[in-house]
Design an enzyme around this catalytic site. Structure first.
Site, PDB file in Angstrom:
ATOM      1  N   ASP A  50      -5.297  -5.301  -6.379  1.00  0.00           N
ATOM      2  CA  ASP A  50      -4.673  -6.625  -6.454  1.00  0.00           C
ATOM      3  C   ASP A  50      -5.497  -7.792  -5.911  1.00  0.00           C
ATOM      4  O   ASP A  50      -4.964  -8.888  -5.699  1.00  0.00           O
ATOM      5  CB  ASP A  50      -3.254  -6.601  -5.853  1.00  0.00           C
ATOM      6  N   SER A  90     -10.419  -6.992   4.410  1.00  0.00           N
ATOM      7  CA  SER A  90     -10.503  -7.356   2.998  1.00  0.00           C
ATOM      8  C   SER A  90     -11.612  -8.360   2.739  1.00  0.00           C
ATOM      9  O   SER A  90     -12.206  -8.915   3.665  1.00  0.00           O
ATOM     10  CB  SER A  90      -9.168  -7.939   2.533  1.00  0.00           C
ATOM     11  N   SER A  91     -11.854  -8.621   1.473  1.00  0.00           N
ATOM     12  CA  SER A  91     -12.906  -9.543   1.076  1.00  0.00           C
ATOM     13  C   SER A  91     -12.337 -10.959   0.899  1.00  0.00           C
ATOM     14  O   SER A  91     -11.120 -11.167   0.962  1.00  0.00           O
ATOM     15  CB  SER A  91     -13.512  -9.082  -0.251  1.00  0.00           C
ATOM     16  N   ASP A  96      -2.945   5.220  -2.914  1.00  0.00           N
ATOM     17  CA  ASP A  96      -2.257   4.094  -2.278  1.00  0.00           C
ATOM     18  C   ASP A  96      -1.506   3.349  -3.371  1.00  0.00           C
ATOM     19  O   ASP A  96      -2.049   3.144  -4.471  1.00  0.00           O
ATOM     20  CB  ASP A  96      -3.273   3.130  -1.646  1.00  0.00           C
ATOM     21  N   CYS A 144      -0.239  -8.239  -1.289  1.00  0.00           N
ATOM     22  CA  CYS A 144      -0.313  -7.048  -0.426  1.00  0.00           C
ATOM     23  C   CYS A 144       0.853  -7.001   0.561  1.00  0.00           C
ATOM     24  O   CYS A 144       1.414  -5.931   0.822  1.00  0.00           O
ATOM     25  CB  CYS A 144      -1.566  -7.084   0.440  1.00  0.00           C
ATOM     26  N   HIS A 194      -7.694  -0.866  -3.652  1.00  0.00           N
ATOM     27  CA  HIS A 194      -6.553  -1.682  -4.093  1.00  0.00           C
ATOM     28  C   HIS A 194      -6.955  -2.653  -5.204  1.00  0.00           C
ATOM     29  O   HIS A 194      -7.951  -3.360  -5.105  1.00  0.00           O
ATOM     30  CB  HIS A 194      -5.881  -2.412  -2.919  1.00  0.00           C
ATOM     31  N   ARG A 196     -16.535  -8.053 -10.289  1.00  0.00           N
ATOM     32  CA  ARG A 196     -16.284  -6.599 -10.227  1.00  0.00           C
ATOM     33  C   ARG A 196     -16.405  -5.881 -11.562  1.00  0.00           C
ATOM     34  O   ARG A 196     -16.338  -4.681 -11.612  1.00  0.00           O
ATOM     35  CB  ARG A 196     -14.934  -6.355  -9.550  1.00  0.00           C
ATOM     36  N   ASP A 200       0.832  -1.219   0.000  1.00  0.00           N
ATOM     37  CA  ASP A 200       0.000   0.000   0.000  1.00  0.00           C
ATOM     38  C   ASP A 200       0.857   1.255   0.000  1.00  0.00           C
ATOM     39  O   ASP A 200       0.404   2.326  -0.408  1.00  0.00           O
ATOM     40  CB  ASP A 200      -0.881   0.055   1.259  1.00  0.00           C
TER      41      ASP A 200
HETATM   42  N1  NVA Z   1     -10.533  -4.283  -1.495  1.00  0.00           N
HETATM   43  C1  NVA Z   1      -9.872  -5.477  -1.814  1.00  0.00           C
HETATM   44  C2  NVA Z   1      -8.518  -5.506  -1.188  1.00  0.00           C
HETATM   45  C3  NVA Z   1      -7.602  -6.332  -1.910  1.00  0.00           C
HETATM   46  C4  NVA Z   1      -6.204  -6.396  -1.469  1.00  0.00           C
HETATM   47  C5  NVA Z   1     -10.685  -6.653  -1.400  1.00  0.00           C
HETATM   48  O1  NVA Z   1     -10.918  -6.806  -0.216  1.00  0.00           O
HETATM   49  O2  NVA Z   1     -11.078  -7.423  -2.232  1.00  0.00           O
END
Ligand code: NVA
Length: 366
Positions: A246, A297-298, A195, A350, A244, A263, A107
């Site tokens: 990734d 995060s997810s 970030d 990450c 983010h 997404r 980040d």
């Molecule tokens: N916002 C993202 C973070 C990924 C590193 C997720 O939680 O999917």
């Protein structure tokens, strides 16, 4: 004197990397930028303070496991110098109750060739996080005569940097998605904020996610600072918490990228990849239905893998579907048990920052 810093993408052979540390991690008090990051139904709402010691120890064990795996494969691993984050962060413009952590390094640090730049984060609690990496930056500076040690313009993060009352307890996922689609995020445009983990580097091309942590002014800043690069602002309308890139769009090797099927990759970007014969593959479904406790995060951290070279990739050991898909895609997946680090800011990609990958700046989309 040797060349220590060089990286232009996320897939050329990795030779040296920074792996984060979980010491002194704090769940930060709410502030204008972070309330958006903590879902309304999350157990983290309304709680803040040092993370439980046992979870810090387990996260550090996971990070050490990753470091050991990398070292066993000949990759040099550097570690940040932890800072006591359980103290107020004060500038002339704001006071935050505490810092956060020196996780994840992705980040904070953006590696562009022989340059490592500390980013312009929008969270007040992360304002001083770069300091945990300064001993390493100083070492690279002393040992590599070509290393460019850079700090992006520091945002002031006054109240003008955020929309007020943007966050509303009653906002539904549908309303969040509508905001994402309308490019309506908590940050304003008074100054560039970004970030480093919102920046996907593919040689000459930078795909930068516009979302809760990176604003439009940052895109303009990137265009002027890197005039030799093409900067693409990307917005994924299917992501209710766009933070983010990734766990959304992850390249595995030249010509192959996995895409988060929920997404919705914008057509404009899809065309760029397809016109250049890249294969865009929907990522495998996550093996878990919930993230671990106290995690920002997810479940899509399943696709947040660390590519070692065009064949080998580290994947979280419990992500059985992603492991299987990697094999089908001709990759050699290396499982590492890493889930205990997820709550500290993310997955395998990450939790690292590139220092040295072989290769040079390529144009993949001529
Ligand atoms: N916002 C993202 C973070 C990924 C590193 C997720 O939680 O999917």
């Amino acid at each position: 004197m040797t060349k220590i810093v060089n990286s232009w993408n996320d897939f050329d052979p990795l030779k040296r990397v920074i792996v984060g540390k979980a010491d002194f991690s704090v769940i930060p008090d709410e502030e204008p930028a972070t309330s958006e990051k903590v879902p309304v139904d999350s157990e983290m709402r309304g709680m803040w303070g040092p993370r439980p010691t046992e979870t810090v120890e387990k996260a550090n064990e996971a990070l050490d496991r990753l470091a050991k795996e990398l070292e066993s494969r000949g990759v040099i691993v550097d570690r940040p110098t932890p800072i006591q984050w359980n103290q107020a962060m004060i500038t002339p413009d704001f006071r935050a109750q505490s810092g956060m952590t020196q996780m994840p390094p992705r980040d904070i640090l953006l590696t562009m060739g022989n340059e490592i730049m500390a980013s312009a984060n929008s969270f007040r609690c992360r304002y001083f996080e770069y300091l945990a990496y300064w001993p390493l930056m100083n070492q690279y500076f002393e040992e590599d005569p070509e290393f460019l040690w850079t700090q992006a313009p520091r945002p002031r993060l006054t109240d003008k940097s955020y929309k007020h009352n943007y966050y509303d307890e009653k906002i539904s996922i549908e309303e969040r998605l509508e905001r994402t689609a309308n490019l309506d995020f908590v940050t304003t445009e008074v100054e560039p904020m970004w970030d480093a983990a919102d920046v996907l580097r593919l040689g000459k091309d930078l795909f930068i996610q516009h979302g809760l942590t990176t604003n439009r002014k940052a895109m303009e800043w990137f265009k002027r600072y890197y005039p030799e690069h093409r900067v693409h602002a990307v917005n994924f309308p299917g992501d209710p918490y766009p933070i983010h890139i990734d766990a959304t769009f992850v390249p595995l090797r030249p010509g192959l990228i996995i895409n988060n099927p929920e997404r919705r990759l914008p057509e404009a970007q899809r065309k760029i990849f397809e016109a250049n014969d890249w294969q865009i593959v929907d990522a495998a479904q996550p093996a878990h239905t919930e993230p671990p406790p106290l995690c920002y995060s997810s479940v899509w951290l399943s696709m947040n893998c660390l590519v070692l070279d065009h064949k080998n990739v580290i994947v979280e050991a419990s992500e059985v579907n992603q492991l299987e898909q990697m094999e089908k895609l001709g990759m050699n997946p290396i499982p590492v048990d890493f889930r205990d680090a997820y709550a500290f800011g993310g997955g395998l990609h990450c939790s690292t920052a590139d220092v040295y990958r072989e290769g040079s700046m390529e144009d993949y989309f001529p």
